[in-house]
Design an enzyme around this catalytic site. Sequence first.
Site, PDB file in Angstrom:
ATOM      1  N   SER A 515       7.086  16.758 -36.187  1.00  0.00           N
ATOM      2  CA  SER A 515       8.230  16.317 -36.970  1.00  0.00           C
ATOM      3  C   SER A 515       8.039  14.834 -37.330  1.00  0.00           C
ATOM      4  O   SER A 515       7.042  14.490 -37.948  1.00  0.00           O
ATOM      5  CB  SER A 515       9.525  16.554 -36.201  1.00  0.00           C
ATOM      6  N   ASP A 602       9.526  26.512 -42.019  1.00  0.00           N
ATOM      7  CA  ASP A 602      10.132  25.247 -41.595  1.00  0.00           C
ATOM      8  C   ASP A 602      11.126  24.749 -42.639  1.00  0.00           C
ATOM      9  O   ASP A 602      10.759  24.498 -43.788  1.00  0.00           O
ATOM     10  CB  ASP A 602       9.033  24.203 -41.376  1.00  0.00           C
ATOM     11  N   HIS A 634      10.421  25.079 -37.489  1.00  0.00           N
ATOM     12  CA  HIS A 634      10.175  23.702 -37.067  1.00  0.00           C
ATOM     13  C   HIS A 634       9.792  23.703 -35.587  1.00  0.00           C
ATOM     14  O   HIS A 634      10.608  23.512 -34.695  1.00  0.00           O
ATOM     15  CB  HIS A 634      11.430  22.872 -37.298  1.00  0.00           C
TER      16      HIS A 634
END
Length: 693
Positions: A515, A602, A634
Amino acid sequence: MKKIFIGIIVSISFLFAGCNGESSPTYTQIDEKNTLIHREVLFGNPDKTRVQLSPDGSKISYLAPANGVLNVWVGSAVTPEAARPVTNDTERGIRFYGWAYTNDHIIYFQDKGGDEQWQVYSVDLSNGETRNLTPFEGISASIGAMSHKYPDDIVVAINNRNVSFHDIYRVNIKTGNMTLIQENNEFLGYYVDNDYNVRFAVKMTPDGGKEIFEPAGNGSWISFMKIGMEDERTTNILGFDRTGEVMYMADSRDRDTAALYALNLKTGEKTLLAEDPKSDLNWVWTYEIIGLYVPQILVHPTNKNVQAAAFNYERVHWQIIDPAIAHDLEYLEKVADGDFHIISRTLDDSAWIVDYSVDNGPKRYYYYNRNKSEARFLFTGFSRLDGRPLARMNPVVIESRDGLNLVSYCTLPLNSDSNNDGIPDKPLPMVLFVHGGPWIRDDWGYSSDHQWLANRGYAVLSVNFRGSTGFGKNFTNAGNLEWGRKMQDDLIDAVDWAVSKGIANPDKVAIMGGSYSGYATLAGMTFTPETFACGVDICGISNLTDWIESFPPYWGSVIDLMAIRVGDVRTEEGRKVLAERSPINYVDMIQRPLLIAQGANDARARQSESDKVVQAMQTKNLPVTYVLYPDEGHGFARPENRLSFYAVAEAFLSQHLGGRFEPVGDDFLGSSIIVPVGSEEIPGLEDAITGKG
């Protein structure tokens, strides 16, 4: 004491307390030679996790594998070993669940393939029936409130009418009937009390702050409180007491660190309940049914008064507010080693579930009988960790080049530090493991990533760089507009510190994370291309402009805040700043190997972010390996996918840093892994993919 926030629910959590003690199951390191710990031990499903008691205390529940997939198990609190699964997820597993106050219903929510289009479900334990309470396509629902006063009903936020805003409904968990509480056409979210009354609403302001409104009647709203951008992250309404006349707040206005206050809504009197000069009121990630990111405070189940509050600088410490629980905490701190967390309480407060966390062993769960002041050991969360050669995590404070204190955590391989001074006997290859967010923080405790890397022979360093939360608003705001600049400088300063201390071999340092930390990995490989021997980017952001423009519709109200913290996508100057900080525009600067992993579904860092980096590197004939998971979002929820990713990453790091690695073996079985690009860059990867097929 509930808050609905942009479709993600934030509420009051139970006690996490940091203490040391005696007398508990011990976990000795039986293998002094530090043998290889199998990846399945570290990254497979837990035996049991997310343990809860039913409100009446008669039943116990937890998440545990059923046919290899995490599901909710329920049994008698007297004989938890006789629990049985009550859900039947066969894909990603259930992560978020809780008890309804009926004592006969489990509530959970789930998405599909990591797309974050959450649906809310109710399981009737009397007949096993599962009901979808939010049967709408293309929405993201969440649970906003559950009150013991109304056991059959819960509050749910749904964006089925307008994808940009979440209306809130009262939903009967037995019938599925829905009653609109509040139609929403302008607000980020609402604050609901224990009677399911909407008390306040919040919206973002153009300066990056937020404004709190209260109902004025006839559907109108009046301003109640304004919070500037500098306090936006650290000032929040936390909920209400039983009377509804006292509101609890985390508040950093007119100070640096966020303290806990009680505000009398009738008189306006504001009372300080707890504070710490070095750290904010602590917030933690949780997987309870209400709340993903919650304040670490202890609240009485029915009186709703705050009883204790946690603060966290290097380690968590607690301040007791209500003397009624002082004797309980004094007893519990002697039961076992580590930081203890009160994770479930019965409605009459006669029984608690308490877990104890350490940095080098499995989590241990206890049943605490308050009437007898007696804690009974239940089980560990990962029994297969028992006896494994696990390392210690050492808190360290590193000074940045401009004088900020960066609270960090360093883990060394076993037997590498003969005098136990936190410095290995010789410099080691090191992995800089960066946290995501970026507006969260790293903490002390057990980390499967740290243990995996240390067991393979690497020093591991995690850094709370500026912009991280928990260390006061000034530290968090020091990261504004510093993506790829001073936030990145802090990471480089930490590497330099590790080299200067003799911890890290300067020629063998990797950067890794997902991330935001995937972004930091890409930034490290492009902006400081000679610092890192290699990088591992998991669902990272490569183009800040495209990333912000791809936000889901219900994130639209945070664009003003993003303009202050990252860059303004709406102006020419802002887009220039975003372009300057975007690694995609500097791919030709990369000098060292890169591994990229991505979930195809995602919703936060979309697949296109990774695709563009891979395409640009291919165009420039730069070596890159791309690992893609069609059924993930994610991060990687399915254990089969986690194992396959870590098998690839382990071989990649071994190739470029020289650490130990475990052959792939069966770790690709059941995984959806595909490698569109660069399988030839990692020895054995092509054979493993072929064998999987």
